[in-house]
Scaffold this motif. Sequence first.
Motif, mmCIF file in Angstrom:
data_model
loop_
_atom_site.group_PDB
_atom_site.id
_atom_site.type_symbol
_atom_site.label_atom_id
_atom_site.label_comp_id
_atom_site.label_asym_id
_atom_site.label_seq_id
_atom_site.Cartn_x
_atom_site.Cartn_y
_atom_site.Cartn_z
ATOM 1 N N GLN A 283 -6.616 46.135 43.530
ATOM 2 C CA GLN A 283 -6.789 47.436 42.878
ATOM 3 C C GLN A 283 -5.466 47.890 42.267
ATOM 4 O O GLN A 283 -4.460 48.033 42.976
ATOM 5 N N ALA A 284 -5.476 48.133 40.967
ATOM 6 C CA ALA A 284 -4.249 48.440 40.222
ATOM 7 C C ALA A 284 -3.453 49.629 40.769
ATOM 8 O O ALA A 284 -2.213 49.596 40.744
ATOM 9 N N PRO A 285 -4.091 50.708 41.250
ATOM 10 C CA PRO A 285 -3.289 51.847 41.719
ATOM 11 C C PRO A 285 -2.456 51.546 42.970
ATOM 12 O O PRO A 285 -1.507 52.268 43.262
ATOM 13 N N PHE A 286 -2.812 50.483 43.700
ATOM 14 C CA PHE A 286 -2.104 50.172 44.940
ATOM 15 C C PHE A 286 -1.026 49.124 44.652
ATOM 16 O O PHE A 286 -1.327 47.968 44.360
ATOM 17 N N VAL A 287 0.220 49.533 44.748
ATOM 18 C CA VAL A 287 1.316 48.610 44.445
ATOM 19 C C VAL A 287 1.702 47.759 45.646
ATOM 20 O O VAL A 287 2.412 46.761 45.493
ATOM 21 N N GLN A 288 1.246 48.139 46.835
ATOM 22 C CA GLN A 288 1.496 47.327 48.025
ATOM 23 C C GLN A 288 0.413 47.621 49.060
ATOM 24 O O GLN A 288 0.009 48.772 49.230
ATOM 25 N N VAL A 289 -0.059 46.577 49.705
ATOM 26 C CA VAL A 289 -1.039 46.708 50.784
ATOM 27 C C VAL A 289 -0.416 46.139 52.047
ATOM 28 O O VAL A 289 0.114 45.018 52.047
ATOM 29 N N LEU A 290 -0.455 46.907 53.113
ATOM 30 C CA LEU A 290 0.220 46.543 54.361
ATOM 31 C C LEU A 290 -0.816 46.253 55.445
ATOM 32 O O LEU A 290 -1.588 47.131 55.837
ATOM 33 N N HIS A 291 -0.824 45.028 55.914
ATOM 34 C CA HIS A 291 -1.703 44.584 56.992
ATOM 35 C C HIS A 291 -1.130 43.267 57.502
ATOM 36 O O HIS A 291 -0.911 42.340 56.708
ATOM 37 N N PRO A 292 -0.858 43.130 58.802
ATOM 38 C CA PRO A 292 -0.124 41.955 59.298
ATOM 39 C C PRO A 292 -0.736 40.611 58.945
ATOM 40 O O PRO A 292 -0.016 39.617 58.847
ATOM 41 N N ALA A 314 -5.803 41.424 64.469
ATOM 42 C CA ALA A 314 -4.863 42.245 63.709
ATOM 43 C C ALA A 314 -5.326 43.695 63.628
ATOM 44 O O ALA A 314 -4.949 44.420 62.716
ATOM 45 N N ALA A 315 -6.172 44.100 64.546
ATOM 46 C CA ALA A 315 -6.583 45.496 64.694
ATOM 47 C C ALA A 315 -7.325 46.031 63.467
ATOM 48 O O ALA A 315 -7.733 45.266 62.597
ATOM 49 N N GLY A 316 -7.521 47.332 63.418
ATOM 50 C CA GLY A 316 -8.368 47.949 62.400
ATOM 51 C C GLY A 316 -7.651 48.908 61.490
ATOM 52 O O GLY A 316 -8.259 49.861 60.997
ATOM 53 N N LEU A 317 -6.366 48.684 61.252
ATOM 54 C CA LEU A 317 -5.578 49.567 60.391
ATOM 55 C C LEU A 317 -5.046 48.805 59.185
ATOM 56 O O LEU A 317 -4.649 47.643 59.307
ATOM 57 N N PHE A 318 -5.041 49.444 58.045
ATOM 58 C CA PHE A 318 -4.259 48.944 56.922
ATOM 59 C C PHE A 318 -3.782 50.144 56.114
ATOM 60 O O PHE A 318 -4.390 51.219 56.135
ATOM 61 N N SER A 319 -2.663 49.962 55.439
ATOM 62 C CA SER A 319 -2.074 51.026 54.639
ATOM 63 C C SER A 319 -1.861 50.539 53.220
ATOM 64 O O SER A 319 -1.695 49.340 52.979
#
Length: 403
Positions: A283-292, A314-319
């Motif tokens: 997705q273009a608006p997201f410049v970085q996706v954080l998930h281990p 890796a749990a249920g979180l991403f940023s």
Amino acid sequence: MADQHTTGLIHHPYQAPEGFEAPAPGVFKASTVFFPTVAAMRSREWKDKTAYTYGLHGTPTSYLLEERLASLEGGKQCLLVPSGLAAIALVAQSMLKQGDEVLIPDNAYGPSKTLADGELKAWGIRTRYYDPMSVEDLAAKISAQTRLVWVEAAGSVTLEFPDLAGLVRVCKRAGVPVALDNTWGAGLAFQPFDLVAGEGIGVDISAHALTKYPSGGGDVLMGSVITRDQGLHMRLKLTHMRLGLGVGMNDVELVLRSLPSMALRYRAHDDATRVLARWAQGQAPFVQVLHPALEDSPGHAHWKALCQPQAGGAAGLFSVIVDPRFTQAQCDAFCDSLRLFKIGYSWGGPISLVVPYELETMRQSWPAHLAKGTMIRFSVGLEHVDDLRADLAQALQASGLLG
């Protein structure tokens, strides 16, 4: 008895027969605990689990949860407290005194840092923050006054995964106890007391917000502090007693009821989160996706080395970090436009959540491994992943982030 309506009801002689077994354990609630004789009262010891003395020190219900949680995380002893933050505070109050120093990763759980900068500072305890992605930085900052080091995997909100074993080795060489906030791992992603098979490398203390995955319902506040060393456990237990920390047995019952399904729920959260995190990368608006589990997420190699050999998740979180050309108001509008993701703190429950964060207020400086922009964290619940993905897509459109 003279009055069966009052005294007779209170002192009724009936005792239910023994031998009842069912899937759900019994719930024993008490402040007062009866003793058969004065001698028995004087002989009972509250420091172990061989008998019962007072409700604050435990009932069969809390003993059962403590033992199951200790087994889950590979520990030997467990203390229950009213919240995850209470677990962190208990460790600090037990391990630190005036003139001591504690080291905390800069990406630690926010209230843990607030506690350090507030109460601990007022009590004459110094806090220094280290770069969790640099074993060398931690080693350089340990001093003669350091009495406790906190580690966290993955980091709060930004989800970097540190070289956990490397950080622990530094602490062991320096002779400093190390405590882990193990809420993300939940005793399922990795074993905190056995980080490296055959090496005996592990943390000394595991603090866990049972509010999250062990509860699983978004309706319980509770925490635990787990250890392997009996002397360390007794040090914590004495502080626990002096502070009068206790938990309600109805809440303990809810956690006990949820524990058997925790591994299944954790895997379901994990599977859906990986799908959504990979989708977000496109997705273009997201410049970085954080998930281990994403190869380009900070610390992925450390996560892979620690968690994958143990078949951990890796749990249920991403940023995500939103392109800085979009304003905070536009990012807030994106969150407001979500229908299935509710705006709210915490995670680990059945309902997906979203929270935008102002990272500038949470770190000593902006980490070099993070792109600039607005940070948004998602907690993925148990809804169908296709519905969650559609919700994210419609919110991108509705908020104007897709132009």
